[in-house]
Scaffold this motif. Structure first.
Motif, PDB file in Angstrom:
ATOM      1  N   PRO A 159       0.903  -1.259   0.066  1.00  0.00           N
ATOM      2  CA  PRO A 159      -0.078  -0.091  -0.043  1.00  0.00           C
ATOM      3  C   PRO A 159       0.891   1.253  -0.021  1.00  0.00           C
ATOM      4  N   LEU A 160       1.976   1.341   0.640  1.00  0.00           N
ATOM      5  CA  LEU A 160       2.879   2.437   0.873  1.00  0.00           C
ATOM      6  C   LEU A 160       3.156   2.704  -0.587  1.00  0.00           C
ATOM      7  N   GLY A 161       3.756   1.687  -1.426  1.00  0.00           N
ATOM      8  CA  GLY A 161       4.293   1.650  -2.602  1.00  0.00           C
ATOM      9  C   GLY A 161       3.006   2.626  -3.742  1.00  0.00           C
ATOM     10  N   PHE A 162       1.775   1.866  -3.422  1.00  0.00           N
ATOM     11  CA  PHE A 162       0.823   2.566  -4.419  1.00  0.00           C
ATOM     12  C   PHE A 162       0.463   4.088  -3.839  1.00  0.00           C
ATOM     13  N   ALA A 163       0.832   4.118  -2.542  1.00  0.00           N
ATOM     14  CA  ALA A 163       0.276   5.540  -2.172  1.00  0.00           C
ATOM     15  C   ALA A 163       1.346   6.726  -2.477  1.00  0.00           C
ATOM     16  N   LEU A 164       2.633   6.056  -2.627  1.00  0.00           N
ATOM     17  CA  LEU A 164       3.699   7.041  -3.102  1.00  0.00           C
ATOM     18  C   LEU A 164       3.397   7.746  -4.463  1.00  0.00           C
ATOM     19  N   ILE A 165       2.745   7.047  -5.423  1.00  0.00           N
ATOM     20  CA  ILE A 165       2.704   7.458  -6.829  1.00  0.00           C
ATOM     21  C   ILE A 165       1.924   8.653  -6.818  1.00  0.00           C
ATOM     22  N   PRO A 166       0.733   8.806  -6.422  1.00  0.00           N
ATOM     23  CA  PRO A 166      -0.059   9.743  -6.305  1.00  0.00           C
ATOM     24  C   PRO A 166       0.479  10.997  -5.682  1.00  0.00           C
ATOM     25  N   ILE A 167       1.218  10.704  -4.454  1.00  0.00           N
ATOM     26  CA  ILE A 167       1.792  11.755  -3.850  1.00  0.00           C
ATOM     27  C   ILE A 167       2.931  12.245  -4.523  1.00  0.00           C
ATOM     28  N   LEU A 168       3.825  11.704  -5.238  1.00  0.00           N
ATOM     29  CA  LEU A 168       5.067  12.055  -5.740  1.00  0.00           C
ATOM     30  C   LEU A 168       4.641  12.888  -7.055  1.00  0.00           C
ATOM     31  N   PHE A 169       3.370  12.430  -7.866  1.00  0.00           N
ATOM     32  CA  PHE A 169       2.879  13.025  -9.071  1.00  0.00           C
ATOM     33  C   PHE A 169       2.177  14.512  -8.396  1.00  0.00           C
ATOM     34  N   PHE A 170       1.753  14.383  -7.440  1.00  0.00           N
ATOM     35  CA  PHE A 170       1.116  15.756  -6.751  1.00  0.00           C
ATOM     36  C   PHE A 170       2.321  16.646  -6.630  1.00  0.00           C
ATOM     37  N   LEU A 171       3.291  16.336  -5.819  1.00  0.00           N
ATOM     38  CA  LEU A 171       4.370  17.224  -5.646  1.00  0.00           C
ATOM     39  C   LEU A 171       5.065  17.609  -6.900  1.00  0.00           C
ATOM     40  N   ARG A 172       5.285  16.804  -7.858  1.00  0.00           N
ATOM     41  CA  ARG A 172       5.892  17.170  -9.002  1.00  0.00           C
ATOM     42  C   ARG A 172       5.120  18.151  -9.752  1.00  0.00           C
ATOM     43  N   ASN A 173       3.829  18.041  -9.804  1.00  0.00           N
ATOM     44  CA  ASN A 173       3.204  19.091 -10.615  1.00  0.00           C
ATOM     45  C   ASN A 173       2.656  20.264  -9.870  1.00  0.00           C
ATOM     46  N   SER A 174       3.033  20.375  -8.699  1.00  0.00           N
ATOM     47  CA  SER A 174       2.724  21.683  -8.021  1.00  0.00           C
ATOM     48  C   SER A 174       3.755  22.664  -7.737  1.00  0.00           C
TER      49      SER A 174
END
Ligand code: HEM
Ligand code: SF4
Ligand code: FES
Lengths: 229, 253
Positions: free
Chosen positions: A214-229
């Motif tokens: 679940p941590l691996g799955f959760a990291l993807i949206p978090i990293l995407f969000f950080l990268r895009n903002s």
């Protein structure tokens, strides 16, 4: 009733179905995460889109995916039915509740039904958002070296730039972690695989799995969000 | 000294048809009393007040019969691990405590009166397979069938189950898997029981299901509350024996 349906509809048979479908879903999550991690490659989605194309056109994977839909459905429907049946068998609880457990977290084990329902809601939204778009939606096309593929990367980027959705996604992963914290080791016990030599390892593996995946799955949206903002 | 003033909230229910409720009583107890002796004092008090005494089950009062079923502060047989209510002593509580006492809860264990529930479902499970078929005659010499120590001990551990029902009471699903698996594990591990092992596990599980107990979610609350500390390893054993017997027995039903 034939011996086989007597077997599968007995209390132990029903749990056997839960256990085997649950273990199948555990293997699926691992494969799914490996695929999703390709989203993190910084190539504008090329690798991910090619992978999505492969997953939707390879005949072996297609057959497996029908099994997957059936098993999720079976696990969810059977899970909710069992859970309701179990609550009815208790016929009301105690004025003072003090459930102890020896090798799981009683709160997770008792609430597998609630946890499952939340996972189901997440799954439906998740399938609508990505799977249905891939199958039926009108995704933009993208051309890699002359090969036209659907650009699934676009709705993923859209979804993961929405903070509300990112939070919902991450919380859903926490719920999956709770479900598996109990479920992983429980499925082995259901199969009768409890042995002094191996059970401690299964317990450990279950805890590691239910944190890391679940941590691996959760990291993807978090990293995407950080990268895009 | 050792006296303690307690507030008891006890489930009172006239019969199976009526609705019950928690009634509050004040009682002066001694820390040396067992929990059942404390309830005896409560009953003397009630009789003197010309009130209906509390119905609760007890027999041996020495941790071997399993009759003394009740849930104390949310735990079957109270807070002390590995004991029945008759072996629970008031020193486990403090002066001024409020103690809530309820009957075992399970659809398959209907309340008869107050704290007394009908656990005859367990008897029917035992009748369905808790025996070995031997021709009677001369008593067989005790050691005529050699059994190695580890097997004998494992079977004996399972055989210590006293059929008290705490496992069902503790289980949020009211599942009887710990009890039934203890009975299956007791006989199926021994050479005398091996002959009928497949049919035994099939019959006992089928009877257990028929009685309306819930399914096992592997919560392990049973193991935590069992006065004989029966292990959930027995449940795993019953599961694999049941799966094996279903798949390999010659019978089609
Ligand atoms: C990613 C998805 C899922 C995975 C990997 C998963 C995995 C598992 C596993 C391994 C078990 C343990 C089986 C056992 O005790 O033998 C389990 C139990 C359970 N699951 Fe799931 N599950 C998932 C989704 C769901 C969903 C969507 C629902 C319901 C809507 C659900 C409801 C349940 C219930 C109620 C149980 C408890 C059964 C019981 O022990 O009584 N699960 N799950
Ligand atoms: S398994 Fe333990 S709790 Fe259950 S009936 Fe036997 S002795 Fe009582
Ligand atoms: S009265 Fe027999 S075990 Fe408590």
């Amino acid at each position: 009733m034939s011996w086989f349906s007597t077997f599968l509809t007995s209390s132990i048979g029903k749990k056997l179905v839960m256990s085997l479908t649950g273990l199948f879903l555990i293997v699926f999550l691992l494969v799914h995460l490996t695929g999703n991690l390709q989203l993190l490659i910084d190539d504008g989605g090329r690798q991910f889109n090619l992978y999505a194309k492969f997953m939707t056109s390879n005949p072996f994977i297609k057959i497996t995916s029908y099994g997957l839909y059936a098993f999720i459905l079976l696990h969810a429907v059977q899970g909710i039915l069992l859970w309701l049946k179990n609550r009815a068998a208790k016929g009301g609880g105690y004025a003072v509740n003090n459930t102890k457990a020896t090798n799981t977290v009683a709160g997770f084990a008792k609430n597998m039904g609630w946890l499952g329902i939340i996972i189901l809601v997440f799954l439906l939204i998740h399938l609508y958002q990505f799977w249905l778009q891939m199958k039926l939606g009108t995704l933009p096309m993208v051309n890699y070296d002359g090969v036209e593929v659907k650009n699934l990367y676009v709705p993923v980027m859209d979804a993961f730039s929405n903070i509300g959705f990112v939070i919902f996604y991450v919380l859903s992963m926490v719920v999956i972690a709770f479900h598996l914290w109990h479920g992983f080791q429980s499925s082995f016990q259901t199969l009768g695989l409890n042995h002094k030599k191996y059970t401690p390892f299964i317990q450990f593996l279950g805890k590691a799995y239910s944190i890391l995946i679940p941590l691996g799955f959760a990291l993807i949206p978090i990293l995407f969000f950080l990268r895009n903002s | 000294m050792s006296d303690m003033n307690l507030t008891l909230k006890v489930w009172r229910q006239k019969n199976n048809q009526s609705k019950g409720s928690l009634e509050t009583y004040k009682i002066l107890a001694s820390e040396h009393m067992s929990f059942l002796e404390m309830l005896d004092v409560l009953n003397e008090q009630l009789i003197q007040e010309k009130k209906e005494p509390l119905a609760f089950e007890h027999d041996c009062r020495e941790w071997i019969c399993g009759a003394c079923s009740m849930v104390i502060n949310g735990q079957p047989h109270g807070p002390q691990r590995g004991t029945t209510t008759c072996q629970l002593h008031m020193r486990q509580f403090k002066d001024g405590d409020t103690i809530v006492v309820e009957p075992f809860r399970a659809k398959a264990f209907p309340v008869i009166k107050d704290l007394v529930v009908d656990r005859s479902a367990f008897d029917r499970i035992i009748q369905s397979g808790g025996f070995i078929s031997v021709n009677t005659g001369q008593a067989v010499d005790g050691n005529s069938i050699p059994i190695d120590k580890d097997t004998a001990s494992a079977a004996f551990d399972a055989a210590t189950c006293i059929g008290c029902g705490a496992c069902v009471a503790a289980c949020p699903n009211a599942s009887a898997m710990l009890f039934t698996s203890a009975k299956v594990s007791h006989l199926n591990q021994l050479p005398q029981g091996k002959l009928e092992a497949k049919q035994r596990v099939l019959n006992m599980v089928s009877q257990m299901d028929e009685e309306g107990f819930g399914l096992c979610s592997n919560v392990t609350a049973c193991e935590a509350e069992c006065p004989k500390e029966i292990s959930v390893e027995n449940i795993a054993r019953m599961n694999r024996e049941y799966i094996g017997a279903s798949l390999t027995s010659d019978k089609f039903v």
